[in-house]
Design an enzyme around this catalytic site. Structure first.
Site, mmCIF file in Angstrom:
data_model
loop_
_atom_site.group_PDB
_atom_site.id
_atom_site.type_symbol
_atom_site.label_atom_id
_atom_site.label_comp_id
_atom_site.label_asym_id
_atom_site.label_seq_id
_atom_site.Cartn_x
_atom_site.Cartn_y
_atom_site.Cartn_z
ATOM 1 C CG ASP A 20 -32.732 -0.445 -9.142
ATOM 2 O OD1 ASP A 20 -32.254 0.701 -9.188
ATOM 3 O OD2 ASP A 20 -33.032 -1.105 -10.162
ATOM 4 C CG ASP A 22 -35.405 4.244 -12.940
ATOM 5 O OD1 ASP A 22 -36.370 4.738 -12.327
ATOM 6 O OD2 ASP A 22 -34.447 4.909 -13.338
ATOM 7 C CG ASP A 28 -35.370 0.925 -16.553
ATOM 8 O OD1 ASP A 28 -35.280 2.171 -16.650
ATOM 9 O OD2 ASP A 28 -34.377 0.180 -16.441
ATOM 10 C CD GLN A 65 -32.177 7.891 -11.929
ATOM 11 O OE1 GLN A 65 -32.327 8.370 -13.056
ATOM 12 N NE2 GLN A 65 -32.860 6.819 -11.531
ATOM 13 C CB SER A 66 -25.382 7.472 -15.430
ATOM 14 O OG SER A 66 -26.135 6.784 -16.413
ATOM 15 N NE ARG A 70 -25.194 7.647 -19.095
ATOM 16 C CZ ARG A 70 -24.282 6.689 -19.287
ATOM 17 N NH1 ARG A 70 -23.406 6.783 -20.261
ATOM 18 N NH2 ARG A 70 -24.255 5.637 -18.496
ATOM 19 C CB CYS A 102 -24.801 7.073 -8.200
ATOM 20 S SG CYS A 102 -23.390 7.366 -9.303
ATOM 21 C CG HIS A 104 -20.912 10.408 -10.048
ATOM 22 N ND1 HIS A 104 -21.104 9.899 -8.783
ATOM 23 C CD2 HIS A 104 -20.639 11.725 -9.902
ATOM 24 C CE1 HIS A 104 -20.936 10.863 -7.892
ATOM 25 N NE2 HIS A 104 -20.662 11.981 -8.535
ATOM 26 C CB CYS A 112 -22.110 6.545 -5.194
ATOM 27 S SG CYS A 112 -21.627 8.028 -6.059
ATOM 28 N NE ARG A 113 -22.324 3.527 -13.965
ATOM 29 C CZ ARG A 113 -23.525 3.576 -14.547
ATOM 30 N NH1 ARG A 113 -24.409 4.453 -14.123
ATOM 31 N NH2 ARG A 113 -23.845 2.772 -15.528
HETATM 32 MG MG LIG Z 1 -33.030 -0.927 -12.260
HETATM 33 ZN ZN LIG Z 2 -21.550 8.006 -8.242
#
Ligand SMILES: [Mg+2]
Ligand SMILES: [Zn+2]
Length: 189
Positions: A20, A22, A28, A65-66, A70, A102, A104, A112-113
């Protein structure tokens, strides 16, 4: 899914440390890593990643990376943050072979999320990666769920002071993850 691949470094059928981003490689933020100046590597990250390479793993980053979907992170800043990460990790001798993002939002219901395993599954099948020899290092429960669903072992980073690690698959930073994985190799487990 946004996929970045380094054609020089990616290898087929190679054991892989999935990471992962962040909270694992870089600090983060309370409200997304939105700008290049907010991308701060943890002090132990480069050393740990170099050790993984020395142990014969390739590195693949798997990141939700939503903030993109957003509209909180601009595409321009997203690209810049990505470039800075690649540049710094390359400078420290531990560049990743691939990075999956991702973009989304949860309500997009994509595959993918995380906690869904889409990005891991895609990487594993595209590069014929032996998932049983792989680890996914994340800092959230959702990372661990994705790991389980993709058939690789999850290792969770719980930073010092948050709470005490609960089980042997929880560690406090990436260097402790290196020791844990080294122990696995010694046990042939
Ligand atoms: Mg993380
Ligand atoms: Zn996704």
């Amino acid at each position: 899914m946004i996929v970045w691949i380094d054609p020089i470094r990616i290898r087929l059928r190679k054991k892989t440390i999935f990471l992962d981003r962040d909270g694992v490689i870089n600090e983060d933020r309370e409200y997304y890593v939105k700008r290049p100046d907010e991308f701060v590597l943890y002090p132990e990250a480069a050393t740990a990643l170099r050790l993984f390479l020395q142990l014969g793993f390739q590195l693949i980053i798997i990141s939700n990376q939503s903030g993109l979907g957003r509209g909180i992170i601009s595409w321009d800043n997203f690209q810049k943050i990505h470039n800075i990460m690649i540049k710094r990790l390359s400078f420290y001798g531990c560049p990743p072979a691939a990075v999956f993002y991702c973009p989304h939002r949860p309500e997009d219901n994509c595959f993918c999320r995380k906690p869904r395993p889409g990005m891991l599954v895609e990487a594993i099948s595209n590069f014929d990666i032996p998932s049983l020899e792989c680890f996914f290092i994340g800092d959230r429960k959702t990372d661990m769920e994705a790991a389980t669903q993709a058939g690789c072992r999850g290792i969770r980073i719980v930073r010092k002071g948050r709470r005490t690690p609960k089980n042997r698959f929880e560690v406090q930073n990436l260097l402790e993850a290196v020791s844990l994985i080294t122990k696995f190799r010694l046990q042939g487990d």
